[in-house]
Structure formats: C-alpha cells, structure tokens
Design a protein around this motif. Sequence first.
Motif, PDB file in Angstrom:
ATOM      1  N   PRO A  81       0.950  -1.197  -0.069  1.00 34.27           N
ATOM      2  CA  PRO A  81      -0.042  -0.042   0.004  1.00 34.27           C
ATOM      3  C   PRO A  81       0.895   1.255   0.063  1.00 34.27           C
ATOM      4  O   PRO A  81       2.168   1.146   0.031  1.00 34.27           O
ATOM      5  N   ARG A 125      -9.919  -2.210  -7.099  1.00 32.89           N
ATOM      6  CA  ARG A 125     -10.190  -3.662  -6.613  1.00 32.89           C
ATOM      7  C   ARG A 125     -11.411  -3.751  -5.946  1.00 32.89           C
ATOM      8  O   ARG A 125     -12.078  -4.777  -5.936  1.00 32.89           O
ATOM      9  N   LEU A 126     -12.011  -2.743  -5.140  1.00 36.56           N
ATOM     10  CA  LEU A 126     -13.087  -2.831  -4.131  1.00 36.56           C
ATOM     11  C   LEU A 126     -14.283  -2.975  -5.310  1.00 36.56           C
ATOM     12  O   LEU A 126     -15.299  -3.840  -5.120  1.00 36.56           O
ATOM     13  N   SER A 175     -13.874   4.540   1.377  1.00 35.61           N
ATOM     14  CA  SER A 175     -13.329   3.344   1.548  1.00 35.61           C
ATOM     15  C   SER A 175     -11.573   3.176   1.452  1.00 35.61           C
ATOM     16  O   SER A 175     -11.107   2.555   2.109  1.00 35.61           O
ATOM     17  N   ASN A 176     -11.257   4.594   0.796  1.00 30.41           N
ATOM     18  CA  ASN A 176      -9.883   4.687   0.797  1.00 30.41           C
ATOM     19  C   ASN A 176      -9.532   5.825   1.695  1.00 30.41           C
ATOM     20  O   ASN A 176      -9.560   7.022   1.491  1.00 30.41           O
ATOM     21  N   TYR A 196      -2.953   3.880   1.228  1.00 28.94           N
ATOM     22  CA  TYR A 196      -4.109   3.687   0.144  1.00 28.94           C
ATOM     23  C   TYR A 196      -4.601   2.368  -0.031  1.00 28.94           C
ATOM     24  O   TYR A 196      -3.972   1.345   0.177  1.00 28.94           O
ATOM     25  N   LYS A 197      -5.987   2.391  -0.577  1.00 31.91           N
ATOM     26  CA  LYS A 197      -6.591   1.214  -0.700  1.00 31.91           C
ATOM     27  C   LYS A 197      -7.218   1.524  -2.101  1.00 31.91           C
ATOM     28  O   LYS A 197      -7.845   2.580  -2.183  1.00 31.91           O
ATOM     29  N   SER A 198      -7.051   0.433  -2.896  1.00 29.07           N
ATOM     30  CA  SER A 198      -7.732   0.490  -4.412  1.00 29.07           C
ATOM     31  C   SER A 198      -8.971   0.519  -4.577  1.00 29.07           C
ATOM     32  O   SER A 198      -9.716  -0.550  -3.941  1.00 29.07           O
ATOM     33  N   TYR A 248      -2.463   7.440   6.143  1.00 31.47           N
ATOM     34  CA  TYR A 248      -3.179   6.077   6.155  1.00 31.47           C
ATOM     35  C   TYR A 248      -2.791   5.453   4.785  1.00 31.47           C
ATOM     36  O   TYR A 248      -2.467   6.345   3.872  1.00 31.47           O
ATOM     37  N   LYS A 285       3.208   3.597   4.246  1.00 30.10           N
ATOM     38  CA  LYS A 285       2.650   3.202   5.185  1.00 30.10           C
ATOM     39  C   LYS A 285       3.362   3.878   6.384  1.00 30.10           C
ATOM     40  O   LYS A 285       4.286   3.373   7.135  1.00 30.10           O
TER      41      LYS A 285
END
Length: 412
Positions: A48, A266-267, A301-302, A261-263, A259, A51
């Motif tokens: 990610p 992908r979600l 969500s990210n 990163y969240k893709s 924080y 971090k």
Amino acid sequence: MQKIALFLCVLLMTVACSKQAVKPTPLPTDKPTVEKPVTQKPTTEKPPTDKPVDVTTPTEIQPYATLKPANWQDLDGLLEDDVVAAWPAWLQSCTRLVKKAQWKTACDAAQTMKQPNNAAIIDYLSNYFDVYRAHNEDGTTSGTITGYYQPLLNGSKTQSKQYPYPLYKEPNDLITVELADAYPELKYKRIRGKLEGKKLVPYRTRAEIDTNPSPLAGNELFWIDDIIDVFFLQIQGSGVVQLENGEQVQVGYANQNGYPYKSIGRLLVEQGELTLDKASMQGIKNWARNNPDKLPALLNSNPSYVFFRELPVGLPGPLGALSVPITAERSVAIDPKFIPLGAPIFLSTTEPNSSKPLKRLMLAQDTGGAIRGGVRADFFWGVGDEAGARAGSMKQDGEIWVLLPKGFVVGE
C-alpha cells in the motif's frame, strides 16, 4: 488502531526521554500510489501507499546491494534510442548530484558538453559510467513497470456551484515524524498524526475530512469542478489546474494524512460493480459518473488523503522526489533503497497494453508509495488525457540497468 496508539505512546515516551520535541519535518516528496487497472496477473510487489504507521523491522539490505555489475553489450536497444531526448533530463539530475562526491566528476563533464549528438552522449556514458543490472531481493531480474501522468483539472480560486470541491493545502495541525531521526535503522519510515493534549494520535481519515462542514475549512488551495478528478489527482500526486481566467497553475504533492492507500478499483471488482477488464482509471471514472449516489462511500473506503502546494511558475514539468522538474517519457519513479535517485537507467519493457518494445535511456528522478522493489519503475507519460490514457493502461514486465559513475561505492 489500539496497536498503533500503543506504539505512538511508546515512541513519544522515548522521544520525551531523549529531550527531543515532536515537530513537523521537511515536506516529503514521495508521491502517492497510482490507480492501476485491476488484473489477476502476479507482480513483483503490491504494497500500500506510504505506510507511515508500519514500523516492522526494515529490510537489512544495504543501499543498492541488489545492483550487480553488467556489460554495455547487455543494453540491447541503447544504440537505437534517441538518447539526445534524455540529455536535458540528465542535466536536471546533475543540478542536484553535482553536490555529491561520487557524481561530481561525471556531472562536471556533462556541463561542458554543448548540444551533444547521440554518438557524443554514448561516448560520454561509456567513459564516465559502469553498467549494473537491477535485481529483486530474491535474485530475479524482471519486475513491474507502470505509468503515471499529470492530470488537467478545471478550477477556481473561489467556491461556487460550478466549483464546489476543495483542493486542500497541508493543514497546520498535521505532524510528520521521521523515525530515522531517533532510529537510523528505520530509514524511510515515518508516522503522521496530530496532537491531542500531549499525545500524538492518527490524523483525520478521508471520511472525516470530507464532512460538511469540513474540519479543514479555510485551508483550500483551489476549488475544482469534479470530485473524481480531485481523487485521481491525489493518486497521481501532481497536476495542472486550469483557472477560469485561462491561467494554468501547477500543483504538487505536499503531504499525506498517514493512512495507507486502498484501491477503489479492486473494491469495485470485489463488489461486482466492474469486471476486471473495465477496472481501469477511465472505467472507474465512468462508473463514478453513472453512480453519483454510491460515489461518496466508494471514495471514503480509501482513508488516504493527499494535500497539495502550488508550484513555482514556469516549471517545465512537475517536481519529482529529486526536487527537479521531471521530463515526459524520460523520467521514472523508482525505489531509492535499490536505485540511486537521479541516476541514469536503461529501461527495457513494452508499450502500454502491448508487446511492442519500449527501450529507453531514462532518469530515476521520482519515487512513489507503491514503487517498491529492486526492479520496479513508474514511467512518467506527461500531462493531460492522452498521457493519462497511456499511464492508466500501463502494467508491463520489464528489466532495468543502472548507470553509476566509475568507482561508485555502493552504500555511500
């Protein structure tokens, strides 16, 4: 979250005992993760973004230790490349590298060359540099090559119905702690947060920042017409804002909220909203514009959030991690633990979403939160939609050779 809070308490106790106050550090220049098409193809790594709260034991590898001596004959395609196009980018690197003893001789020699042709540049490189092949830590020599670009956004200096979405500058209450200041073995590790009393706590998430009214109200740099463009600007790390009066302003990465990163691509695939072949940057944008009611939850969500600064007028390109303007199709982002920042590299890969060879002399002038590993690069395609289309579809296998000055001592 309890583990993070516990670590922060221990860190602050340690810092307090050593009589070192927690204070903001100079702005990091690493850019955030680039949203890529979601595929099932394995890659060398997918960590990610940046971090800051990950304080696990870092790799014991010495800087650049995975670079192994190679031969000039290994650079298949170098003689066919238009290396003149890379020369201005190399001179940009030298404005920084000339201050370092190991690079000074090569950079001084480059400054004396006036408008060299291909043959003169190849001769210069062979006289002043040795070739090293980049390896991953497991000894393999192939890695993932992705792309990034500088988006163009429509904006204003004032909020209006047409321009409702803020582009924030770095908040005054955001604190960045470089862990290497207290623990040299934690080089490249940092945490971010804000003070509550005498405690350093995690900073606000995206969802907390984007409430109405926002806790960052009054900290706006510009106002933008499209929220999804703001989101993708945060992914790319730099961009150009087209103002109502026709003026164009470059903005660049200033800091991040801490924080990972969240893709969202992908979600969307996991939720069945998009198929794998549609989970590209353009596919995500199309989904967002067709699903405005679902968009806020998707973006939240990210939790990662990026803050920006206005860049000086007249720059020929965005500033990379080397603090020099980067050059379209001649600059790449690399992992500075494995490849020296500023170094010339020879990249052997293929065109985006193609098997057509792409073999070029490039300059390692940038870094990125997701650019991790010995054979890993992010190719800068330039500004605007066309560059964005190429960057968004690039996820190729590739190999890297690094050019280091003769007598270069690994680890210094």
